[in-house]
Design an enzyme around this catalytic site. Structure first.
Site, mmCIF file in Angstrom:
data_model
loop_
_atom_site.group_PDB
_atom_site.id
_atom_site.type_symbol
_atom_site.label_atom_id
_atom_site.label_comp_id
_atom_site.label_asym_id
_atom_site.label_seq_id
_atom_site.Cartn_x
_atom_site.Cartn_y
_atom_site.Cartn_z
ATOM 1 C CG HIS A 61 -1.689 1.194 1.480
ATOM 2 N ND1 HIS A 61 -1.434 2.102 2.482
ATOM 3 C CD2 HIS A 61 -2.762 1.670 0.806
ATOM 4 C CE1 HIS A 61 -2.328 3.077 2.416
ATOM 5 N NE2 HIS A 61 -3.142 2.841 1.419
ATOM 6 C CG ASN A 62 -0.199 5.008 0.613
ATOM 7 O OD1 ASN A 62 -0.965 5.011 -0.348
ATOM 8 N ND2 ASN A 62 -0.496 5.583 1.746
ATOM 9 C CD GLU A 112 -6.385 5.172 -4.742
ATOM 10 O OE1 GLU A 112 -7.077 6.167 -4.512
ATOM 11 O OE2 GLU A 112 -6.846 4.045 -4.796
ATOM 12 C CD GLU A 140 -2.360 2.612 -3.025
ATOM 13 O OE1 GLU A 140 -3.514 3.007 -3.068
ATOM 14 O OE2 GLU A 140 -1.688 2.541 -1.978
ATOM 15 C CG ASP A 189 -2.075 7.480 -4.235
ATOM 16 O OD1 ASP A 189 -2.683 6.458 -4.536
ATOM 17 O OD2 ASP A 189 -2.289 8.125 -3.193
ATOM 18 C CG HIS A 210 -0.720 9.891 0.713
ATOM 19 N ND1 HIS A 210 -1.084 10.117 2.012
ATOM 20 C CD2 HIS A 210 -1.560 8.930 0.272
ATOM 21 C CE1 HIS A 210 -2.089 9.316 2.336
ATOM 22 N NE2 HIS A 210 -2.397 8.588 1.304
#
Length: 594
Positions: A158-159, A237, A188, A190, A203
């Site tokens: 994640h992230n 994302e 992931e 973003d 983020h």
């Protein structure tokens, strides 16, 4: 040889270390340093022998040797075979296996010639990879990799671009390379609109620094298949405008080239997901998608790369879906790259049963997922038997802390995404679980989690499971990492043994504390566990230093799946908080289960 070194009667620390290396004795510098008398800084040959005995002799292993040696000096081949069969569960142990071990580990040639083993050789064998707790046959890919993708637990991050926290910490390419080097198979990204029509990764709405999408894809291209051959999923994302999404699609296609999956595998339209085997060395894009996979396949023609295609191939009429493009705000170029991993909003298990297609997958936040797991666990398991489900940490985890992944593996979630940059118990469970199957990032789910009619409920385990009785005798520790809080190397060590699995199997047991001995503490305590669902169980050894009655300091740990444990006398290596191996620190145990 020793005597030459001691011509002057005494030797210093530096010479001692060199001598230990020469004698092939593993040691931790800190432990040796504290044996030295602080005043003189030198030791005599007698004192050196004492250090040697403490580091090398290992009385607990000597006792074991003597119980099989007829004269307490050597172990004849026949006794070695008996030891291997009885104690190490090497059922097929014979002369060939024994003589191979003698050849490999016996340092004294004359003993080797007689097909025997001295204590020195036995010690080398017991300290070797042959006696690790982890089953060697699980260090390579051994599972069937031809099931549909949804039948596997998939190592997920994640992230991935963050390397500390989620508010002001740095975004860094190192996040991607390091996750890939740990066997991660779902990253992931973003994405946000960047300056000069060049998308950036960070983020959103926070002060974390920014990196360009292009460099992220370049790093992924470089590291994608260094550790594992199996497919890599890029979870986008996506916050970009259609214009910058086109740029993203272009980078994905030009940088990843043939690695990027851009159309279905095979010539007929699929009814199920392909397998990790069929997708080897392929990178899949997970994103929202305009319309259906059928339409993409029609638009692309069954072979989009065939440049010599007959000119007269009819151009497919533009799909009516393209008119809705403005509302969807999705660039067709990016949408077309989504094949088997279409992101679909989760509404309910009923809705999915009725409407979800095999190539559609859901992402569910941890809070909602936890609620669903507690209220309707069996429905959750039935859902993950059919569809890939990704769980992600809640947004309030500003420090990038992690939830416990076990609770979501327990209901069959394939992609349980963790912040790989945050050390601690949760990542230790993740690393321990995915060590299995050759660290390839894919683990075949247990049969009862792949069955479309399964009754399995982790909160209420009944019926046809095969519980295991596990017995662990914790014999001793060896050169345990010294405590940071101790001015000498004297820790007061204790060991916790934990089982992580379905709620009924969650348990923690603890040894007594051995006062001021980190060098060779002896516990000789036996712990017995009954494990209802061994296929989901992880065993964690955690070594701590008791600082006060209320507080312990973490010294090292090791986590592995229960079914990856060898039986018999075994060494448990230890790892630091950050996941580095703390050689030569280890625990010595006897494992037995049935």
């Amino acid at each position: 040889m020793e005597k030459d070194e001691f011509r002057t009667g005494k030797i210093n620390l530096d010479k001692t270390l060199k001598l230990l290396i020469k004698l092939n004795i593993p040691f931790d510098y800190v432990h040796v340093k504290y044996v030295f008398k602080p005043k003189t800084g030198t030791i005599t040959i007698e004192e050196f022998r004492a250090i040697y005995r403490t580091l090398a002799h290992r009385s607990e292993i000597h006792e074991l040797f003597c119980s099989y040696s007829p004269n307490r000096k050597i172990l004849p081949e026949i006794n070695l075979i008996e030891f291997l069969r009885k104690e190490q569960f090497v059922i097929d142990a014979d002369e060939a296996i024994a003589s191979e071990l003698i050849a490999k580990y016996e340092p004294i040639e004359e003993v080797q010639r007689k097909k025997q083993m001295s204590f020195e050789g036995f010690l080398r064998y017991m300290n070797s990879k042959d006696c690790l707790i982890y089953k060697r046959e699980h260090t390579i890919v051994y599972q069937n990799m031809s099931h549909p993708l949804r039948d596997y637990f998939i190592s997920s991050s994640h992230n991935t671009y963050l390397i500390s926290d989620q508010l002001i910490g740095p975004s860094h390419l190192w996040g991607y390379s390091s996750a890939l080097m740990k066997g991660c198979r779902c990253l992931e990204i973003d994405c946000w609109d960047g300056p000069q029509n060049d998308p950036i990764v960070y983020h959103g709405h926070t002060l974390t620094s920014k990196i360009t999408f292009r460099t992220v894809i370049e790093v992924i291209d470089k590291y994608a298949f260094v550790v594992s051959d199996y497919p890599l999923v890029l979870s986008l994302e996506n916050h970009c405008s259609p214009k910058q999404q086109e740029v993203m699609a272009d980078y994905l296609e030009t940088i990843l080239g043939d690695k990027l999956l851009t159309t279905i595998i095979g010539d007929t339209f699929p009814t199920d997901l392909p397998s990790p085997e069929a997708l080897k060395f392929k990178i899949l894009v997970k994103n929202k998608k305009v319309g259906t996979l059928e339409e993409t396949v029609l638009r692309r023609g069954l072979d989009s790369h065939d440049d010599d295609a007959d000119e007269s191939t009819p151009v497919l009429p533009k799909s009516p879906l393209l008119k809705r493009r403005n509302k969807v705000k999705l660039a067709m170029e990016l949408s077309e790259l989504v094949i088997y991993t279409k992101a679909e909003k989760f509404k309910s298990f009923e809705h999915s049963r009725a409407n979800q297609k095999f190539y559609e997958m859901n992402s569910i936040g941890e809070t909602k997922a936890r609620k669903l797991a507690k209220q309707t666990a069996n429905e959750f398991v039935l859902h993950t038997a059919r569809f890939i489900t990704r769980i992600y940490p809640k947004g309030t985890r500003a420090t990038s802390s992690n939830y416990n992944p076990q609770e979501f593996w327990n209901v069959g979630c394939q992609m349980v995404a963790l912040n790989f940059q945050t050390p601690g118990l949760q990542m230790e469970l993740q690393n321990g679980k995915f060590m299995d199957n050759g660290c390839c990032g894919y683990l075949l789910k247990p049969e009862f989690m792949r069955d479309f009619t399964t009754q399995f409920n982790p909160y209420n385990v009944t019926g046809n499971h095969n519980p295991v009785t596990l017995s662990i005798r914790l014999i001793s520790g060896y050169q345990l990492p010294p405590s940071n809080l101790s001015r000498t190397n004297k820790a007061d060590p204790l060991v916790q043994i934990e089982i992580h699995g379905v709620p009924e199997d969650q348990v923690k047991q603890q040894t007594c504390v051995i006062k001021s001995n980190a060098l060779c503490p002896r516990w000789n305590e036996t712990f017995t566990f009954t494990v209802q669902v061994p296929e989901l169980a992880l065993v964690r050894f955690s070594v701590e230093d008791q600082i006060s009655l209320a507080a312990n300091e973490f010294l090292g740990q090791y986590t592995l799946p229960l079914l990856c444990m060898n039986k018999g006398y075994r060494h448990v290596p230890l790892f630091s908080k950050l996941g580095d191996r703390l050689d030569p620190a280890s625990l010595f145990v006897y494992i037995w289960y049935y």
